[in-house]
Motif scaffolding. Structure first.
Motif, mmCIF file in Angstrom:
data_model
loop_
_atom_site.group_PDB
_atom_site.id
_atom_site.type_symbol
_atom_site.label_atom_id
_atom_site.label_comp_id
_atom_site.label_asym_id
_atom_site.label_seq_id
_atom_site.Cartn_x
_atom_site.Cartn_y
_atom_site.Cartn_z
ATOM 1 N N GLU A 1 0.544 4.356 -0.765
ATOM 2 C CA GLU A 1 0.085 5.605 -0.158
ATOM 3 C C GLU A 1 0.166 5.575 1.366
ATOM 4 O O GLU A 1 0.256 6.608 2.005
ATOM 5 C CB GLU A 1 -1.339 5.955 -0.628
ATOM 6 C CG GLU A 1 -2.412 4.989 -0.153
ATOM 7 C CD GLU A 1 -2.607 3.748 -1.036
ATOM 8 O OE1 GLU A 1 -3.636 3.079 -0.859
ATOM 9 O OE2 GLU A 1 -1.746 3.445 -1.873
ATOM 10 N N HIS A 2 0.170 4.375 1.940
ATOM 11 C CA HIS A 2 0.276 4.242 3.389
ATOM 12 C C HIS A 2 1.650 3.737 3.824
ATOM 13 O O HIS A 2 1.880 3.506 5.024
ATOM 14 C CB HIS A 2 -0.818 3.310 3.923
ATOM 15 C CG HIS A 2 -2.198 3.826 3.651
ATOM 16 N ND1 HIS A 2 -2.695 4.976 4.221
ATOM 17 C CD2 HIS A 2 -3.166 3.353 2.836
ATOM 18 C CE1 HIS A 2 -3.923 5.188 3.778
ATOM 19 N NE2 HIS A 2 -4.238 4.229 2.936
ATOM 20 N N LYS A 3 2.527 3.497 2.839
ATOM 21 C CA LYS A 3 3.910 3.044 3.096
ATOM 22 C C LYS A 3 3.930 1.794 3.963
ATOM 23 O O LYS A 3 4.660 1.708 4.948
ATOM 24 C CB LYS A 3 4.735 4.174 3.699
ATOM 25 C CG LYS A 3 4.848 5.357 2.773
ATOM 26 C CD LYS A 3 5.754 6.423 3.325
ATOM 27 C CE LYS A 3 5.845 7.546 2.301
ATOM 28 N NZ LYS A 3 6.963 8.405 2.518
ATOM 29 N N ARG A 4 3.108 0.815 3.528
ATOM 30 C CA ARG A 4 2.931 -0.404 4.321
ATOM 31 C C ARG A 4 2.952 -1.617 3.392
ATOM 32 O O ARG A 4 2.540 -1.543 2.238
ATOM 33 C CB ARG A 4 1.583 -0.308 5.033
ATOM 34 C CG ARG A 4 1.243 -1.493 5.887
ATOM 35 C CD ARG A 4 -0.034 -1.262 6.634
ATOM 36 N NE ARG A 4 -1.185 -1.530 5.767
ATOM 37 C CZ ARG A 4 -2.365 -0.982 5.901
ATOM 38 N NH1 ARG A 4 -2.587 -0.092 6.849
ATOM 39 N NH2 ARG A 4 -3.350 -1.291 5.101
ATOM 40 N N LEU B 1 0.876 -1.169 0.000
ATOM 41 C CA LEU B 1 0.000 0.000 0.000
ATOM 42 C C LEU B 1 0.915 1.221 0.000
ATOM 43 O O LEU B 1 1.311 1.725 1.057
ATOM 44 C CB LEU B 1 -0.923 -0.007 1.214
ATOM 45 C CG LEU B 1 -1.928 -1.159 1.266
ATOM 46 C CD1 LEU B 1 -2.696 -1.142 2.576
ATOM 47 C CD2 LEU B 1 -2.882 -1.085 0.093
#
Length: 183
Positions: free
Chosen positions: A91-94, A89
């Protein structure tokens, strides 16, 4: 972005077509240990399925959706298993980390070394802030690896996975960019 990282015990490299036969042999050796925890692994696993996985891993790498590495013995080059990041993800840096090692080479710290390198790759090359490691609650070996990495247990998620044995609770661990000194 690096596609190969080397350590004292293991080298990890992006999967390539040459990994199909060794992947198949490693899975075939390890079916009884892997099948209870992995939906892709089953008695009767074929070389065609191994080729499909290598192809999927390569395509996912190229598209930036997942980054799975072959784990190889640094001294012999033998194929030992796989470790990587998926469910990216951006955009969530995950991302989520997964790993497995052929049965004949467990207990040597090799999976932990590979997972440590993959975590570093995630933080340094992909810019991640969080890496999740989710394991069936009764998969003691995988949970031990997460703990050796310094991952923090965040909780037990009820009936999170559907494994061959049925709905299974999982333990959710996390590694954070700035708070995991052992990575």
């Amino acid at each position: 972005m690096r596609d190969t990282l080397s350590g004292e015990k293991v080298t990890i490299r992006a999967h390539m077509p040459a990994h199909v036969a060794p992947l198949f042999a490693a899975v075939e050796e390890s079916i009884s240990d892997l099948a209870p925890y992995e939906t892709w692994c089953h008695p009767g696993y074929t070389k065609t399925e191994a080729a499909e996985y290598v192809d999927w891993w390569r395509q996912s790498w190229e598209k930036g959706r997942a980054h799975y590495f072959a784990i190889e013995c640094s001294s012999t080059g033998d194929y030992l298993g796989s470790c990587g990041l998926s469910e990216l993800l951006k955009e969530h840096k995950r991302a989520s980390m997964g790993f497995w090692l052929r049965s004949s080479r467990t207990g040597e710290g090799l999976a932990t070394d590979a997972a440590r390198m993959v975590a570093r790759f995630g933080f340094e090359d992909l810019g991640l802030e969080r890496i999740e490691i989710e394991s069936a609650v009764h998969n003691a070996a995988s949970r031990r690896i997460a703990e050796k990495l310094g991952a923090k247990l965040e909780g037990i998620l009820r009936k999170r996975l559907i494994l061959p044995t049925g709905p299974t609770d999982t333990a959710m661990y996390s590694l954070m960019r700035d708070s995991n000194a052992s990575v």
